[in-house]
Design an enzyme around this catalytic site. Structure first.
Site, PDB file in Angstrom:
ATOM      1  N   ARG A  23      31.106 -15.429  67.526  1.00 32.49           N
ATOM      2  CA  ARG A  23      31.082 -16.193  65.558  1.00 32.49           C
ATOM      3  C   ARG A  23      32.384 -16.118  65.171  1.00 32.49           C
ATOM      4  O   ARG A  23      33.084 -15.239  65.278  1.00 32.49           O
ATOM      5  CB  ARG A  23      29.604 -16.450  65.167  1.00 32.49           C
ATOM      6  CG  ARG A  23      28.749 -16.897  65.783  1.00 32.49           C
ATOM      7  CD  ARG A  23      28.914 -18.832  65.974  1.00 32.49           C
ATOM      8  NE  ARG A  23      27.024 -18.620  66.499  1.00 32.49           N
ATOM      9  CZ  ARG A  23      26.218 -18.691  66.223  1.00 32.49           C
ATOM     10  NH1 ARG A  23      25.950 -18.710  65.217  1.00 32.49           N
ATOM     11  NH2 ARG A  23      25.427 -19.198  67.396  1.00 32.49           N
ATOM     12  N   HIS A  48      38.791   0.740  73.154  1.00 31.85           N
ATOM     13  CA  HIS A  48      40.140   0.017  74.357  1.00 31.85           C
ATOM     14  C   HIS A  48      40.025  -1.397  73.659  1.00 31.85           C
ATOM     15  O   HIS A  48      39.646  -2.310  74.487  1.00 31.85           O
ATOM     16  CB  HIS A  48      38.861   0.460  75.058  1.00 31.85           C
ATOM     17  CG  HIS A  48      39.408   0.320  76.735  1.00 31.85           C
ATOM     18  ND1 HIS A  48      39.662   0.913  77.903  1.00 31.85           N
ATOM     19  CD2 HIS A  48      41.236  -0.689  76.529  1.00 31.85           C
ATOM     20  CE1 HIS A  48      40.564   0.605  78.713  1.00 31.85           C
ATOM     21  NE2 HIS A  48      41.338  -0.481  78.574  1.00 31.85           N
ATOM     22  N   HIS A  55      37.462  -8.208  72.662  1.00 29.78           N
ATOM     23  CA  HIS A  55      36.673  -6.793  71.668  1.00 29.78           C
ATOM     24  C   HIS A  55      37.111  -6.822  70.738  1.00 29.78           C
ATOM     25  O   HIS A  55      37.509  -7.227  70.158  1.00 29.78           O
ATOM     26  CB  HIS A  55      35.333  -6.118  72.844  1.00 29.78           C
ATOM     27  CG  HIS A  55      36.112  -5.492  73.973  1.00 29.78           C
ATOM     28  ND1 HIS A  55      36.877  -4.492  73.748  1.00 29.78           N
ATOM     29  CD2 HIS A  55      35.809  -5.493  74.874  1.00 29.78           C
ATOM     30  CE1 HIS A  55      37.176  -4.035  75.005  1.00 29.78           C
ATOM     31  NE2 HIS A  55      36.530  -4.441  75.696  1.00 29.78           N
ATOM     32  N   GLU A  80      41.922   4.318  74.107  1.00 26.72           N
ATOM     33  CA  GLU A  80      42.179   3.632  75.797  1.00 26.72           C
ATOM     34  C   GLU A  80      42.877   2.616  75.859  1.00 26.72           C
ATOM     35  O   GLU A  80      42.937   2.056  75.000  1.00 26.72           O
ATOM     36  CB  GLU A  80      40.420   4.055  76.023  1.00 26.72           C
ATOM     37  CG  GLU A  80      39.778   4.457  75.780  1.00 26.72           C
ATOM     38  CD  GLU A  80      38.546   5.179  76.924  1.00 26.72           C
ATOM     39  OE1 GLU A  80      38.357   3.124  76.321  1.00 26.72           O
ATOM     40  OE2 GLU A  80      37.413   5.942  76.784  1.00 26.72           O
ATOM     41  N   HIS A 201      32.099   6.249  81.258  1.00 27.71           N
ATOM     42  CA  HIS A 201      31.901   4.865  81.788  1.00 27.71           C
ATOM     43  C   HIS A 201      30.478   4.801  82.760  1.00 27.71           C
ATOM     44  O   HIS A 201      29.899   5.784  83.436  1.00 27.71           O
ATOM     45  CB  HIS A 201      32.732   4.645  82.730  1.00 27.71           C
ATOM     46  CG  HIS A 201      32.894   2.864  82.982  1.00 27.71           C
ATOM     47  ND1 HIS A 201      33.227   1.974  82.109  1.00 27.71           N
ATOM     48  CD2 HIS A 201      31.990   2.293  83.363  1.00 27.71           C
ATOM     49  CE1 HIS A 201      33.354   1.100  82.705  1.00 27.71           C
ATOM     50  NE2 HIS A 201      32.652   1.423  83.482  1.00 27.71           N
ATOM     51  N   GLY A 224      29.725   3.829  75.322  1.00 26.86           N
ATOM     52  CA  GLY A 224      30.000   2.389  74.323  1.00 26.86           C
ATOM     53  C   GLY A 224      28.694   1.446  74.732  1.00 26.86           C
ATOM     54  O   GLY A 224      27.939   1.492  74.314  1.00 26.86           O
TER      55      GLY A 224
HETATM   56  C1  LIG Z   1      37.676   4.150  80.425  1.00 22.25           C
HETATM   57  C2  LIG Z   1      36.110   2.754  79.981  1.00 22.25           C
HETATM   58  O1  LIG Z   1      35.663   3.558  81.667  1.00 22.25           O
HETATM   59  C3  LIG Z   1      35.849   2.492  79.083  1.00 22.25           C
HETATM   60  O2  LIG Z   1      35.914   3.245  78.198  1.00 22.25           O
HETATM   61  C4  LIG Z   1      36.157   1.044  78.950  1.00 22.25           C
HETATM   62  O3  LIG Z   1      36.649   1.072  77.489  1.00 22.25           O
HETATM   63  C5  LIG Z   1      35.250  -0.319  79.295  1.00 22.25           C
HETATM   64  O4  LIG Z   1      35.885  -1.273  78.779  1.00 22.25           O
HETATM   65  P1  LIG Z   1      34.780  -2.346  78.752  1.00 22.25           P
HETATM   66  O5  LIG Z   1      34.220  -1.936  77.107  1.00 22.25           O
HETATM   67  O6  LIG Z   1      35.704  -3.193  77.620  1.00 22.25           O
HETATM   68  O7  LIG Z   1      34.037  -2.664  79.874  1.00 22.25           O
HETATM   69  N1  LIG Z   2      35.715   6.221  77.934  1.00 20.15           N
HETATM   70  C1  LIG Z   2      34.595   6.002  78.965  1.00 20.15           C
HETATM   71  C2  LIG Z   2      34.188   5.046  77.189  1.00 20.15           C
HETATM   72  O1  LIG Z   2      34.148   4.591  76.056  1.00 20.15           O
HETATM   73  C3  LIG Z   2      32.665   3.778  77.292  1.00 20.15           C
HETATM   74  O2  LIG Z   2      32.326   3.340  78.544  1.00 20.15           O
HETATM   75  P1  LIG Z   2      31.085   3.028  78.884  1.00 20.15           P
HETATM   76  O3  LIG Z   2      30.376   3.794  78.058  1.00 20.15           O
HETATM   77  O4  LIG Z   2      30.715   1.325  77.274  1.00 20.15           O
HETATM   78  O5  LIG Z   2      30.835   2.644  79.604  1.00 20.15           O
END
Ligand SMILES: CC(=O)[C@@H](O)[C@H](O)COP(=O)(O)O
Ligand SMILES: NCC(=O)COP(=O)(O)O
Length: 256
Positions: A23, A48, A55, A80, A201, A224
């Site tokens: 939005r 990232h 995003h 990242e 990840h 994340g």
């Molecule tokens: C490097 C990694 O594994 C994650 O930090 C990455 O930032 C995931 O990216 P998305 O959130 O775009 O899936």
């Molecule tokens: N480097 C991993 C990261 O920053 C987040 O990965 P995720 O938890 O979104 O898979």
């Protein structure tokens, strides 16, 4: 008996930005999310900023760099990205505490592999040297392959970030203990080579404790997707506290 390290939690805010971008209202705010997570005890913020800005956008990086830099106690900012795409412009402009080099393509669905040595060594070396000359720690996103760790050190990296999706995918299956042994071996090889070990990840409240309990010396986890999912239910502060408790917990037994 080595003293276990305290694993830092770096919250990745990609998915807060993803919701915000659906939005033109500016909510949910990534800077408010960062402040609430840091207030609750997260030791860092990760972003990232992908080239397509699906995003995290360039202005998010600027604002979040300011939030972390002006935080009353030391907290880390980890950016990242692919150093052959847009990552280096952010490193040069904001000098984050850490740059995590990730070999993603420009339109990649998500990160799904690490660097390969010796193929990637020579082109990475000058960019790693530039980051370090700027005072920025370099972490290389790596698959958990013990034999690759010495080469990561030789190219100048300070740390590796172990790509943990294969562990997360195996969690709860008979393959889990095989995976955890692979990550433990990769971490030990990295540390023997003089590298610090990060991980990330698909880590979550479900799989985090067994990972940090069985993989020695993990200095930082960046989380994340699952974190934001949990924060939607718990709120940012309680989600941070839940992840910090998971990092401090130790399950019975050793290798699971
Ligand atoms: C490097 C990694 O594994 C994650 O930090 C990455 O930032 C995931 O990216 P998305 O959130 O775009 O899936
Ligand atoms: N480097 C991993 C990261 O920053 C987040 O990965 P995720 O938890 O979104 O898979």
């Amino acid at each position: 008996m080595t003293t276990p390290v305290k694993t830092a939690l770096s919250v990745n805010l990609n998915k807060v930005a993803l919701i915000r971008n659906t939005r033109h209202l500016g909510i949910p705010s990534v800077t408010r999310a960062a402040r609430l997570c840091l207030e609750a005890g997260a030791q860092g913020i990760t972003v990232h900023p992908r080239p397509d800005e699906r995003h995290i956008r360039a202005d998010d990086v600027e604002k979040l760099a300011e939030v972390v830099a002006t935080w009353p106690v030391p907290r880390e900012f980890n950016i990242e990205g692919n150093p052959f795409h847009n990552l280096m412009e952010f490193v040069r402009k904001y000098r984050p505490h850490q740059a995590t080099f990730v070999p993603d393509g420009e339109d990649q669905f998500t990160s799904d592999h690490g660097w390969s040595f010796p193929q990637d060594a020579e082109r990475l070396r000058p960019l790693i040297a530039e980051c370090k000359a700027l005072g920025v720690r370099v972490s290389l996103f790596m698959d958990p392959i013990p034999e690759q760790m010495a080469a990561a050190k030789a190219v100048g990296a300070d740390r590796v970030e172990l790509y943990t999706e294969p562990y997360a995918a195996a969690f709860g299956t008979p393959e889990q203990s095989v995976q955890i042994r692979q990550y433990a071996a990769a971490a030990q090889a990295a540390q023997a080579a003089g590298l610090g070990v990060n991980a990330g990840h698909d880590l979550s409240l479900r799989n985090l404790t067994p990972f940090v309990a069985n993989v020695p010396g993990v200095l930082e986890v960046s989380i994340g997707h699952a974190f934001v999912t949990d924060a939607l239910e718990l709120g940012y502060a309680e989600a941070v506290r839940a992840y910090l408790r998971s990092l401090a917990a130790r399950p019975d037994g050793v290798l699971l």
